[in-house]
Write a protein that holds these residues in place. Sequence first.
Motif, mmCIF file in Angstrom:
data_model
loop_
_atom_site.group_PDB
_atom_site.id
_atom_site.type_symbol
_atom_site.label_atom_id
_atom_site.label_comp_id
_atom_site.label_asym_id
_atom_site.label_seq_id
_atom_site.Cartn_x
_atom_site.Cartn_y
_atom_site.Cartn_z
ATOM 1 N N ASN A 44 0.757 -1.370 0.003
ATOM 2 C CA ASN A 44 -0.087 0.055 -0.023
ATOM 3 C C ASN A 44 0.944 1.302 0.077
ATOM 4 O O ASN A 44 2.094 1.061 0.554
ATOM 5 N N PRO A 45 0.486 2.451 -0.525
ATOM 6 C CA PRO A 45 1.062 3.630 -0.385
ATOM 7 C C PRO A 45 1.441 3.987 1.025
ATOM 8 O O PRO A 45 0.668 3.850 1.843
ATOM 9 N N GLY A 46 2.594 4.458 1.031
ATOM 10 C CA GLY A 46 3.202 4.969 2.452
ATOM 11 C C GLY A 46 3.562 3.883 3.217
ATOM 12 O O GLY A 46 4.348 4.255 4.473
ATOM 13 N N GLU A 47 3.747 2.629 2.977
ATOM 14 C CA GLU A 47 4.187 1.700 3.599
ATOM 15 C C GLU A 47 5.681 1.492 3.380
ATOM 16 O O GLU A 47 6.488 1.747 2.237
ATOM 17 N N VAL A 48 6.359 1.327 4.572
ATOM 18 C CA VAL A 48 8.068 1.051 4.454
ATOM 19 C C VAL A 48 8.095 -0.498 4.966
ATOM 20 O O VAL A 48 7.989 -0.982 5.905
ATOM 21 N N ILE A 49 8.506 -1.275 4.134
ATOM 22 C CA ILE A 49 8.613 -2.580 4.002
ATOM 23 C C ILE A 49 10.221 -3.173 4.007
ATOM 24 O O ILE A 49 10.879 -3.020 2.903
ATOM 25 N N SER A 50 10.848 -3.701 4.977
ATOM 26 C CA SER A 50 12.022 -4.303 5.141
ATOM 27 C C SER A 50 11.975 -5.844 4.772
ATOM 28 O O SER A 50 11.143 -6.390 4.986
ATOM 29 N N ILE A 51 12.919 -6.271 3.789
ATOM 30 C CA ILE A 51 12.966 -7.410 3.351
ATOM 31 C C ILE A 51 14.254 -8.106 3.891
ATOM 32 O O ILE A 51 15.445 -7.647 3.505
ATOM 33 N N ILE A 52 13.879 -9.130 4.732
ATOM 34 C CA ILE A 52 15.027 -9.756 5.367
ATOM 35 C C ILE A 52 15.077 -11.156 5.199
ATOM 36 O O ILE A 52 14.041 -11.782 4.679
ATOM 37 N N GLY A 53 16.253 -11.744 5.501
ATOM 38 C CA GLY A 53 16.261 -13.176 5.442
ATOM 39 C C GLY A 53 17.678 -13.654 4.935
ATOM 40 O O GLY A 53 18.567 -12.817 4.623
ATOM 41 N N PRO A 54 18.104 -14.969 5.125
ATOM 42 C CA PRO A 54 19.300 -15.463 4.674
ATOM 43 C C PRO A 54 19.801 -15.094 3.373
ATOM 44 O O PRO A 54 18.849 -15.046 2.441
ATOM 45 N N SER A 55 21.197 -15.240 2.892
ATOM 46 C CA SER A 55 21.581 -14.876 1.673
ATOM 47 C C SER A 55 21.082 -16.074 0.713
ATOM 48 O O SER A 55 20.835 -17.104 1.018
ATOM 49 N N GLY A 56 20.738 -15.621 -0.491
ATOM 50 C CA GLY A 56 20.580 -16.415 -1.726
ATOM 51 C C GLY A 56 19.119 -16.920 -1.259
ATOM 52 O O GLY A 56 18.619 -17.927 -2.077
ATOM 53 N N THR A 57 18.182 -16.227 -0.707
ATOM 54 C CA THR A 57 16.900 -16.570 -0.683
ATOM 55 C C THR A 57 15.824 -15.510 -1.485
ATOM 56 O O THR A 57 14.745 -15.723 -1.586
ATOM 57 N N GLY A 58 16.455 -14.595 -2.388
ATOM 58 C CA GLY A 58 15.718 -14.220 -3.479
ATOM 59 C C GLY A 58 15.501 -12.998 -3.276
ATOM 60 O O GLY A 58 14.465 -12.082 -3.940
ATOM 61 N N LYS A 59 15.969 -12.322 -2.140
ATOM 62 C CA LYS A 59 15.615 -10.844 -1.741
ATOM 63 C C LYS A 59 15.771 -9.834 -2.589
ATOM 64 O O LYS A 59 14.815 -9.018 -3.091
ATOM 65 N N SER A 60 16.908 -9.583 -3.221
ATOM 66 C CA SER A 60 17.363 -8.823 -4.206
ATOM 67 C C SER A 60 16.746 -9.050 -5.582
ATOM 68 O O SER A 60 16.113 -8.037 -6.044
ATOM 69 N N THR A 61 16.330 -10.328 -5.988
ATOM 70 C CA THR A 61 16.023 -10.857 -7.240
ATOM 71 C C THR A 61 14.543 -10.155 -7.184
ATOM 72 O O THR A 61 13.985 -9.870 -8.349
ATOM 73 N N LEU A 62 13.851 -10.475 -5.983
ATOM 74 C CA LEU A 62 12.575 -9.709 -6.007
ATOM 75 C C LEU A 62 12.284 -8.179 -6.206
ATOM 76 O O LEU A 62 11.517 -7.813 -6.975
ATOM 77 N N LEU A 63 13.243 -7.555 -5.587
ATOM 78 C CA LEU A 63 13.303 -6.247 -6.038
ATOM 79 C C LEU A 63 13.463 -5.704 -7.516
ATOM 80 O O LEU A 63 12.852 -5.107 -8.052
ATOM 81 N N ARG A 64 14.501 -6.674 -8.054
ATOM 82 C CA ARG A 64 14.591 -6.361 -9.416
ATOM 83 C C ARG A 64 13.615 -6.845 -10.499
ATOM 84 O O ARG A 64 13.545 -6.280 -11.427
ATOM 85 N N ALA A 65 12.882 -7.767 -9.941
ATOM 86 C CA ALA A 65 11.787 -8.181 -10.725
ATOM 87 C C ALA A 65 10.680 -7.125 -10.700
ATOM 88 O O ALA A 65 9.980 -6.990 -11.495
ATOM 89 N N ILE A 66 10.384 -6.738 -9.182
ATOM 90 C CA ILE A 66 9.405 -5.482 -9.337
ATOM 91 C C ILE A 66 9.523 -4.438 -10.399
ATOM 92 O O ILE A 66 8.592 -3.830 -10.760
ATOM 93 N N ASN A 67 10.884 -4.073 -10.583
ATOM 94 C CA ASN A 67 10.947 -3.057 -11.652
ATOM 95 C C ASN A 67 11.550 -3.410 -13.000
ATOM 96 O O ASN A 67 12.053 -2.497 -13.732
ATOM 97 N N MET A 68 11.306 -4.825 -13.133
ATOM 98 C CA MET A 68 11.603 -5.624 -14.230
ATOM 99 C C MET A 68 13.058 -5.478 -14.861
ATOM 100 O O MET A 68 13.318 -5.647 -16.000
#
Length: 357
Positions: free
Chosen positions: A31-55
């Motif tokens: 939702n607008p205005g949310e600040v979402i931190s994405i945490i987790g072990p290395s290699g679980t797709g965190k950065s890939t998710l961000l890069r997928a969101i903006n294609m």
Amino acid sequence: MLISIRHLSKTFRNPDGSTLTVLKDVNCDINPGEVISIIGPSGTGKSTLLRAINMLEPPTGGEILFEGKNIMAKGYRLDALRMKMGMVFQSFNLFEHMTVLQNVTYAPVRLLGLSEQAAEEEAFALLKKVGMAQKANDMPSSLSGGQKQRVAIARALAMHPEVILFDEPTSALDPTMVGEVLSVIRQLAKEGLTMLIVTHEMRFARDVSTRIFFMNEGIIYEDGTPEQIFEHPVRSATKAFVNRIQMIKFEVGGDDFDFLTMRTEFTRFCIKYNIAGKAQTACDLAHDMLSNQMAAFRPLTLRLTHTELTGVTALDFMVEGLNESPVAGADLDDIRARVQDIVEEPTVRGFRVKLII
């Protein structure tokens, strides 16, 4: 709803023909205005998710709706998407042949159609906001890592994005520079900017976020408020991750114990976990305790621990086979004056003296 993600997957094909599925079945609404931190072990797709969101990494399957439109649909204008969705990379990605000011004004002039004067006026305001106005005419090569990242944030803000994606914005920084970048992000959070932040800074994530995504095994394993994720996690994997304790250990034998190596390793440990200010105290306390109060109880195990979530740093002196505290009756006035607390506790194997730094 600003962003809606359904059954998102991403599979990479390796040169040998094998495949690696990084994102398996990601589902969430932002939702607008949310600040979402994405945490987790290395290699679980965190950065890939961000890069997928903006294609930047086109997904293999599923869908991403931005402002109600499927950005994965044929014919969707990705240039329009990226004008509304800023991204700050861990490696800064500044234009090295441009000054700081030119880095910030380039996109607004080329893509938003602002005049040079209007773009420069706004750029100066943004650089002032991130504490970099005095470096406006400098080249990126002359800046520290923390300064480069603050310029990168100003550059992203110059496009008036509706959301900013931060991909581990402090991971490439010297630990002494992490705080200056996190303080800028904290201010943006207070202003209500929608942000998704991949981070390993647990205390920062807890303090700044409205929601936390814990990613594991290619999915959002747990989604909740900072209080829920850090204090009352539902999944055992989440609990294990957020409560992790970093540690360095030494076995201390006779008088030939290598204090120099201990000091070097303690200092490296403290720098790595962003507690460099505690390094000298930890070294001095360990030396004094081992040379005086604990000298008669060798061999013993010495541990320096740091709990990332709570920020608690401690020195443990563990002596096996004891039924009572090794410092009972000892003069600890000097030690007490230099620590937050001293804990003396029996263990299964013996007795532990813990100094909370």
